[in-house]
Design an enzyme around this catalytic site. Structure first.
Site, short mmCIF file in Angstrom:
data_model
loop_
_atom_site.label_atom_id
_atom_site.label_comp_id
_atom_site.label_asym_id
_atom_site.label_seq_id
_atom_site.Cartn_x
_atom_site.Cartn_y
_atom_site.Cartn_z
N ARG A 127 0.84 -1.20 0.00
CA ARG A 127 0.00 0.00 0.00
C ARG A 127 0.88 1.25 0.00
NH1 ARG A 127 -3.64 -1.35 5.13
NH2 ARG A 127 -1.66 -2.27 5.74
N LYS B 142 2.10 2.03 7.09
CA LYS B 142 2.48 1.20 8.24
C LYS B 142 3.32 1.99 9.22
CE LYS B 142 1.58 -2.54 8.73
NZ LYS B 142 0.32 -3.10 9.30
N TYR C 33 -0.47 4.64 10.44
CA TYR C 33 -0.79 3.69 11.51
C TYR C 33 0.46 3.52 12.37
CZ TYR C 33 -4.96 1.99 9.00
OH TYR C 33 -6.18 1.89 8.39
N HIS D 166 0.07 1.84 15.99
CA HIS D 166 -0.17 0.73 16.93
C HIS D 166 0.93 0.70 18.00
CE1 HIS D 166 -3.54 -0.71 14.58
NE2 HIS D 166 -2.80 -0.64 13.50
N GLU E 35 -5.01 4.96 13.78
CA GLU E 35 -5.93 4.07 14.52
C GLU E 35 -6.60 4.73 15.71
OE1 GLU E 35 -2.66 3.66 14.30
OE2 GLU E 35 -1.81 3.32 16.29
N ASP F 95 -5.86 -10.33 14.98
CA ASP F 95 -4.95 -9.25 15.39
C ASP F 95 -5.19 -8.81 16.83
OD1 ASP F 95 -7.40 -8.14 14.72
OD2 ASP F 95 -6.54 -6.31 13.90
#
Ligand SMILES: NC(=O)c1ccc[n+]([C@@H]2O[C@H](COP(=O)([O-])OP(=O)(O)OC[C@H]3O[C@@H](n4cnc5c(N)ncnc54)[C@H](O)[C@@H]3O)[C@@H](O)[C@H]2O)c1
Length: 371
Positions: free
Chosen positions: A15, A75, A94, A96, A118, A270
């Protein structure tokens, strides 16, 4: 503002954070956009498309990071990217964080402004930058389930839709949120018999109203799950308890009660998965069999369809990226509470409580910085 779009370097990540249409939009608003060589190729967009939209192509990630005020990617940064990020640079992607101490420490050290997709959140608690990936994963769950029901993969050898004169498959979807609704819609479109389960009665009422006739709803509890999985050809795990590990709703012992060759697609992998026997798998090696039940537990399902995933993601991220570029991050987050909630780390300070708590780091309320 100068915006940089690096190529994703995480394994198998195709992506890209911004499409040519996003470049045009940012240019129209008076910004400069640098895109790393071939950053969009994995999603079907070559350098020419970006140049036509007004971007300048730079040969390396280092060039992009060194010029940009704001980085837009997909990412979380990985090790080779940590030191490319500059002090005061906005990184919109993102992250995380709570799952990665090393990343958290690196973003604290490099003094950047980390805005995490997120945690951008609307007042109705919806997560607008996570939902597109749940839509992709939910729809893909049915494709995957249909494929692994084939005999060669250990499945029952059953066509999801059936053909005239035969029974269609029974698909049980546990969790009626974004993933579950998208999965049920596609399974119903195939002609399968679909049962959707949730613990939220209001959600079940809503689903009952909008779903086609071959979808029925059922309260999710241990008795109903135990009964319904005996009849299922395909079970799709789609539960989420925000901020918590997924509950194990199907135990290892219960697999023996399922039809041999039934398939479980545990999209909730996940978050630990909602089946006791779930363990994360990859697109290269997506399935394994336990007690004659095929398990598909790929943790980054949207990665397999980068064209769709990139367009779906950037449709959602671009309006926020434009606000950040036009106003600068401080003014943008002051004027948009959704973006304010996306702030995780500001100049070395952890401003998202969940991240600070995860690692016992000092928590600095965002309001004490953004006034
Ligand atoms: N594997 C992947 O590539 C991938 C991609 C996207 C999302 N996901 C994951 O899929 C899961 C679902 O995401 P979502 O966006 O649909 O979340 P969501 O919040 O929209 O929906 C979750 C639903 O689960 C329901 N639920 C909670 N506990 C339940 C229970 N015990 N039984 C039945 N239903 C229950 C909730 O009421 C809610 O309706 C999450 O874990 C998410 O991280 C995985």
């Amino acid at each position: 503002m100068i915006i940089g779009v690096p190529k994703e370097i995480k394994t198998k990540e195709n992506r890209v954070g911004l499409l040519p249409v996003g470049v045009s939009e940012l240019k129209k608003n008076g910004h400069t956009v640098y895109v790393e060589n071939n950053a969009g190729v994995g999603s079907g967009f070559n350098n020419d498309a970006y140049v036509k939209a007004g971007a300048e192509i730079l040969p390396t990630a280092r060039d992009v990071y060194s010029k940009a005020d704001m980085i837009i990617k997909v990412k979380e940064p990985i090790k080779p990217e940590y030191d490319l990020i500059k002090s005061n640079q906005v990184v919109f992607t993102y992250f995380h964080f709570a799952a990665d101490r090393q990343l958290t420490d690196a973003m604290i050290k490099n003094n950047c402004i980390a805005i995490a997709y997120e945690t951008v959140q609307r007042s109705d608690r919806k997560l607008p930058l996570l939902d597109p990936m749940s839509e992709v994963a939910g729809r893909m769950a049915v494709h995957a389930g249909a494929k692994y029901l084939e005999k060669t993969f250990g499945g029952r050898g059953l066509l999801l839709s059936g053909v005239p004169g035969t029974e269609p498959a029974t698909v049980v979807v546990i969790g009626g949120g974004v993933v579950g609704t998208n999965a049920a819609k596609i399974a119903a479109g195939f002609g399968a018999r679909v049962i959707m389960m949730d613990i939220d009665l209001y959600r079940l009422r809503y689903l009952d109203d909008i779903m086609p006739k071959n979808v029925t709803t059922m309260m999710s509890n241990s008795y109903n799950i135990a009964e319904v999985i005996k009849t299922a050809d395909l079970v799709i795990g789609a539960v989420l308890i925000p901020g918590a590990k997924a509950p194990h709703l199907i135990s290892k012992d219960q697999l023996k009660t399922m039809k041999p060759g039934a398939v479980i697609v545990d999209v909730a992998v996940d978050q630990g998965g909602c089946v006791e026997t779930t363990k994360p798998t990859t697109h290269e090696d997506p399935i394994y069999v336990v007690d004659n039940v095929v398990h598909y537990c790929v943790a980054n399902m949207p990665g397999a369809v980068p064209f769709t995933s990139t367009v779906a993601l950037t449709n959602a991220t671009l309006p926020y990226a434009v606000q950040l570029a036009n106003k600068g991050w401080e003014k943008a987050v002051k004027e948009n509470k959704e973006l304010l909630l996306g702030l995780n780390v500001i100049n070395g300070k952890v401003v998202y409580k969940g991240v600070a708590d995860a690692f016992g780091l000092p928590y600095v309320p965002v309001e004490s910085i953004v006034k």
